[in-house]
Design a protein around this motif. Sequence first.
Motif, PDB file in Angstrom:
ATOM      1  N   SER A 111     -13.880 -25.253  13.336  1.00 41.87           N
ATOM      2  CA  SER A 111     -13.581 -24.434  12.174  1.00 41.87           C
ATOM      3  C   SER A 111     -12.108 -24.462  11.799  1.00 41.87           C
ATOM      4  O   SER A 111     -11.748 -24.000  10.734  1.00 41.87           O
ATOM      5  CB  SER A 111     -13.980 -22.994  12.461  1.00 41.87           C
ATOM      6  OG  SER A 111     -13.217 -22.546  13.572  1.00 41.87           O
ATOM      7  N   GLY A 112     -11.303 -24.995  12.657  1.00 40.21           N
ATOM      8  CA  GLY A 112      -9.875 -25.024  12.370  1.00 40.21           C
ATOM      9  C   GLY A 112      -9.206 -23.691  12.642  1.00 40.21           C
ATOM     10  O   GLY A 112      -7.997 -23.546  12.493  1.00 40.21           O
ATOM     11  N   GLN A 167     -24.103 -33.696   8.876  1.00 42.95           N
ATOM     12  CA  GLN A 167     -24.017 -32.952   7.624  1.00 42.95           C
ATOM     13  C   GLN A 167     -22.957 -33.545   6.703  1.00 42.95           C
ATOM     14  O   GLN A 167     -21.911 -34.025   7.177  1.00 42.95           O
ATOM     15  CB  GLN A 167     -23.640 -31.484   7.884  1.00 42.95           C
ATOM     16  CG  GLN A 167     -24.797 -30.596   8.258  1.00 42.95           C
ATOM     17  CD  GLN A 167     -24.996 -30.605   9.745  1.00 42.95           C
ATOM     18  OE1 GLN A 167     -24.011 -30.596  10.484  1.00 42.95           O
ATOM     19  NE2 GLN A 167     -26.232 -30.685  10.175  1.00 42.95           N
ATOM     20  N   GLY A 201     -13.018 -37.086  -0.565  1.00 43.94           N
ATOM     21  CA  GLY A 201     -12.860 -35.684  -0.220  1.00 43.94           C
ATOM     22  C   GLY A 201     -14.042 -35.055   0.482  1.00 43.94           C
ATOM     23  O   GLY A 201     -13.972 -33.898   0.898  1.00 43.94           O
ATOM     24  N   ASP A 260     -19.779 -34.061   9.028  1.00 43.96           N
ATOM     25  CA  ASP A 260     -19.884 -33.327  10.303  1.00 43.96           C
ATOM     26  C   ASP A 260     -20.841 -34.090  11.208  1.00 43.96           C
ATOM     27  O   ASP A 260     -22.034 -34.123  10.949  1.00 43.96           O
ATOM     28  CB  ASP A 260     -20.422 -31.925  10.023  1.00 43.96           C
ATOM     29  CG  ASP A 260     -20.690 -31.139  11.302  1.00 43.96           C
ATOM     30  OD1 ASP A 260     -21.203 -30.004  11.212  1.00 43.96           O
ATOM     31  OD2 ASP A 260     -20.392 -31.643  12.413  1.00 43.96           O
ATOM     32  N   TYR A 274     -15.515 -33.063  12.746  1.00 49.17           N
ATOM     33  CA  TYR A 274     -15.433 -33.092  11.279  1.00 49.17           C
ATOM     34  C   TYR A 274     -14.486 -34.197  10.804  1.00 49.17           C
ATOM     35  O   TYR A 274     -13.396 -34.362  11.373  1.00 49.17           O
ATOM     36  CB  TYR A 274     -14.916 -31.765  10.749  1.00 49.17           C
ATOM     37  CG  TYR A 274     -15.900 -30.635  10.887  1.00 49.17           C
ATOM     38  CD1 TYR A 274     -16.162 -30.055  12.128  1.00 49.17           C
ATOM     39  CD2 TYR A 274     -16.575 -30.148   9.778  1.00 49.17           C
ATOM     40  CE1 TYR A 274     -17.069 -29.033  12.250  1.00 49.17           C
ATOM     41  CE2 TYR A 274     -17.479 -29.113   9.891  1.00 49.17           C
ATOM     42  CZ  TYR A 274     -17.725 -28.555  11.142  1.00 49.17           C
ATOM     43  OH  TYR A 274     -18.614 -27.536  11.252  1.00 49.17           O
ATOM     44  N   ARG A 331     -12.800 -35.999   7.152  1.00 52.78           N
ATOM     45  CA  ARG A 331     -12.717 -35.995   5.677  1.00 52.78           C
ATOM     46  C   ARG A 331     -12.659 -37.433   5.232  1.00 52.78           C
ATOM     47  O   ARG A 331     -11.911 -38.252   5.794  1.00 52.78           O
ATOM     48  CB  ARG A 331     -11.475 -35.220   5.234  1.00 52.78           C
ATOM     49  CG  ARG A 331     -11.297 -35.119   3.734  1.00 52.78           C
ATOM     50  CD  ARG A 331     -10.388 -33.937   3.358  1.00 52.78           C
ATOM     51  NE  ARG A 331      -9.082 -34.034   3.989  1.00 52.78           N
ATOM     52  CZ  ARG A 331      -8.029 -34.614   3.424  1.00 52.78           C
ATOM     53  NH1 ARG A 331      -8.136 -35.174   2.248  1.00 52.78           N
ATOM     54  NH2 ARG A 331      -6.874 -34.664   4.059  1.00 52.78           N
TER      55      ARG A 331
END
Lengths: 457, 458, 267
Positions: free
Chosen positions: C51-52, C233, C248, C252, C257, C259
């Motif tokens: 989640s960062g 995902q 962008g 997942d 994660y 980008r």
Amino acid sequence: MNTISKRAKILYAIVAVCLAGMVFLGITFCVHGDEYASNTRNQHIYSGNVLISGGRVLDREDRVLTAVMEGRRVYNEDSVIRRSTLHVLGESGYIAGGVLEQYSAELIGYNLLTGVFTATEQGGNDVRLTLDAELCADAYRAMDGRKGAVGVYNYKTGEIVCMISTPAYDPSNKPEDIDDNEDYEGAYLNKFLYGQYVPGSTFKVITAACAVENMPDVLTRTFHCDGEYHAADGTVICNDVHGEVTFQQAFNQSCNSVFAQLADELGKEKMTATAEKLGVASSVPVNRSNTTKGSYDVSSASHADLGWSGIGQYTDLVNPCNMMTLAGAIANGGTARLPYYVDGVYSADGRLIQNETSDLTRTYMSASTASVMKNLMRTTVTDYYGEGYFPDMEMCAKTGTAEVGEEKRPHAWMIGFSQREDFPYAFAVVVENGGSGYSAAGRVASRVLSSLWDSMF
Amino acid sequence: MAEQRKTTRGSVYAADTPRRASSARRKKHKNYIPPDLEIKKGKIREKIGKWFVLMVFLTVLELAMDLSALNRLTEEELPGVVLLFGIYLAAQWVYYIVAGLVLRRRMELELAGFLLSNVSLVITASVYPDRLRTQLIAVIGGILVFAFLTWFMGNVNRVTVSRMPIGIAAVGLLALTLVLAEYNNGAKNWLYLGPLSIQPSEIVKVAFVFVGAATLDKLQNTRSIAKYVIFAMVCVGLLFLMLDFGTALIFFATFLIIAFLRSGDIKTIVLICTAALMGGIFIILYKPYVASRFSTYRHIWEYIDAGGMQQTRTIIYSLSGGLFGVGLGNGKLRHVFAATEDLVFGVVCEELGMLTAVAIMIAYVLFLVYAIRGAKYARSSFYAIAACSAAGMMLFQAMLNVFGVTDVLPFTGVTLPFISRGGSSMLCSWGLLAFLKSLDIRTYPKVMRELYQQKERI
Amino acid sequence: MDWQSLGAYGGLIFRVLLSVSILFFLVISLLLLFNRNYGKNVIARFINAMSGETVDISSWEVSLGRAKTCDIVLNNPTVSRFHAVVVRRGKGWMIFDTNSKSGILVNGKKIDKRAFIYDGDIISMGTSVLTFRSPLFKREQPQKKSDTAYQKIPAERKVVAAARRDSGRAISALVNLADQSLVLLFAEDYIIGRANDCDIVLPVMTVSKHHARLLRQGTVWRLEDLRSRAGTQLNGTDVIGSVPLRDGDVIDTGGVYFRFIADYMNE
């Protein structure tokens, strides 16, 4: 890190317990401080059992009865004063109930802030008594070596001006043979406050009061004394053959037959009730002491025994101070002002710190009964004995000659009071094995009261 | 970009997450230095002004006490005593110069310890001037122990490694005492080595705290508490066998504190307490000797010259002193047996005043309050637990002594930390103080520096 | 007043002053202990890889686990109640395994009771992944690299420009959101997974051995899930079959994660 820190907060409970304990200790110290600090084990103020620090004990004229000088206890210069005030001062470990023992905390001047500083560095506080030391000395001399007790008090204010108990010894020169010598038997007891004696005819005051209250016609009755009273189951022997006498005359002449008869007629219940009301078997609070109770127990008495009890024999016992207070009650319209002998605690420079006077009263009888009793006792002096012993004093009295066994001479008693407003004193005198109440006790009372009279007028 | 969303894989949050912005707000410049520190020659230092003032105040106070203690001494005793007082004052100033000026440490705990130790010295000098030398050696020894332990605990590694050997040595010492020691006034807790007599349980007290405290990794390992419980019970049991019930009770109480701090499990604590209470009642009912020791409790005035003698005299003379005392040398409690050991609280009340005695109690309380509040900032849970249990132990012991000797609690022969005369007791007190000292990271400048040298923002 | 009583009063005054001073001194010197001006400085940080979310650490000992009494609570059923303890010890930071069921992985390797951790290490506990940051304590030698194109060092623009010229098209890239590292997609086909034979190796327990596939079709990259356990995902929605990627997008793969950057040169 926060887990430990959160759990650590429970340790505040220890802090709380500690603070609670300290508060508890503080309260204990505040409440019991005087009592604990003036314990005889405190060597700051006691040496052995002797109080070696603190203030002086003074009489009403500021004569020093006892004081501490250079770490030692000293007494009055006059040896008779020393002897006559011995019991009121007390001696720790020997004579109980004395001022030195009961007022030790006040004498020391203990307080929570400075502890015993007042005692050890400032000379403590003084305790002033209501007694007159010279009068006590006179009373002692009047006893002339005989054993007994004398007490005189102001029945209006309650102040005891004279209180002695014999035998007494000189506290500055305590005799070595005090435990073996018969002459000193009973020397450790303040007989005036704590003694018990057979009352003899002085008990007739109680019997008379009982009759006055329960027999409305007794004042008009006449009796016949032929030297004896024949009860249903025994005989009571009279001191004389009095013939035809009124109630008043019987009282004046102290006729045993009449009073034995009255006691028998009144019965156990009424006699016991009156005895109780008039304080025979109860205690009177005198400052921090309580007088010893007398006793009146006719529960298993026969009629004859009841008769004997009515004239102050059988198992009757009374306390001299109680009797003096009873006299004070009669003098004061039925309600006695209770006696006390400690006036107050004063600082070394004369400031009153603590008032120890008492304003207690006790009602013994109704005013009407009191006035009848007063008359009876007045006529005993005017009509029978004469005013020779107590000139100008308007004395009311009753004597007693208490039989204490065939081998010994009877105890001599006298109780009474002056009805003069300007000389409001009541007294009780008992001379052990003194013989005749009038001659032995009466003479002592006469000397003491004359001395008192002279000091006033 | 980083979305904070909860997924089945869970989210992360901390029990006390400081907001990121706040640390930025507090930073005036890159490295935030609080007002009582300063940077000199690249090192973070304490400002020294206030310690000097306090040292001077302390010296004046101690001189006043020392002088008032001289009034009952003979001409021969006088020079020796004055010399020893002088040595103590010099020792304190040496400590101040070394620790306060050179090493730049804070000195609150030391100052309190100095004053309390001075009370013990002054009482010893007044009552037993010939034993002042031993007492002074004990005080200085205590200070050295304090300094050593504080240094020793600076390194957490050192601490974790040494816990096991210290634990074994502690049990061994107690067992040795049980075997070798002689009875001394009903308890078998003294060892005599030549001219010295020591109470090994005092030394074991320090070890007990050391072993009980643990770093967080040990704490979370749930198996380790069982080992500690066994260790603690063995110690308490040995003390019980030595018939030193007061010390056994102190160890037990400290064990409860440590066990709770370690596990947070109040149910187990309550269970242990109930079991101990039942055991205690059982013993009292069936062993009359034990019960007789408590027969005078709340009845001391009835046994005023027998079993209640010490307690009644303590109360009588404490009250005689009032708030300000009768002055050193003028007391009478000193003639009673064990006046300078068990009854010393009464001697302080009588001669120095109840106000002084209250001050001493407040000092113990403040030690514990400090430990509780400081636990949040400790470097490791070891220090937090150690400080809290050491301070708790000290306050508990003080309570047993003070309340026992004034009949608030039953009388147990435990000493008053720092004040009672006795070498072992003094060493132990300073040893426990070391735990309090090590709680504060300001004691360890290297660690402090790391705090302030995070030049990069993470 | 005579000399004796003067002395007595003098003594009393002396004792009053002495006892009050003792009280005063003890209270003052101990109250000094209570002032604490240094704030809570942050000395390390944990970053949730998924989640960062970040957690600042300002103490030297931190407990991690599912239990509410832990300093860092991980609300994850695969994490034990008291899983790990991270402490500042000796020369750096250490992590201790406190009887956890699933163990602890540091940078993919399971640790045995305890291990040192350094700045940038990835710590897995159950399915929770945290990155540890403490700038003072960096690893001396870099992490062992696998033989794939998984690089931590941002690529030289020159290299990328050259590749662009050669291939005549834009070079795409994946940015690992956890540690901001870059994967440049020079080739056509990438398998992402836990196994060592993958092109992009993710040593994370929740990633399947062969988790997903990136395939270039012309100028468009497509993402395909390889029947992984956790699924793949794209921007939050499950990938079924093969889907196209746009600039962008957030991918997942089993908790890791990325980008997607369509053209690295124009980023």
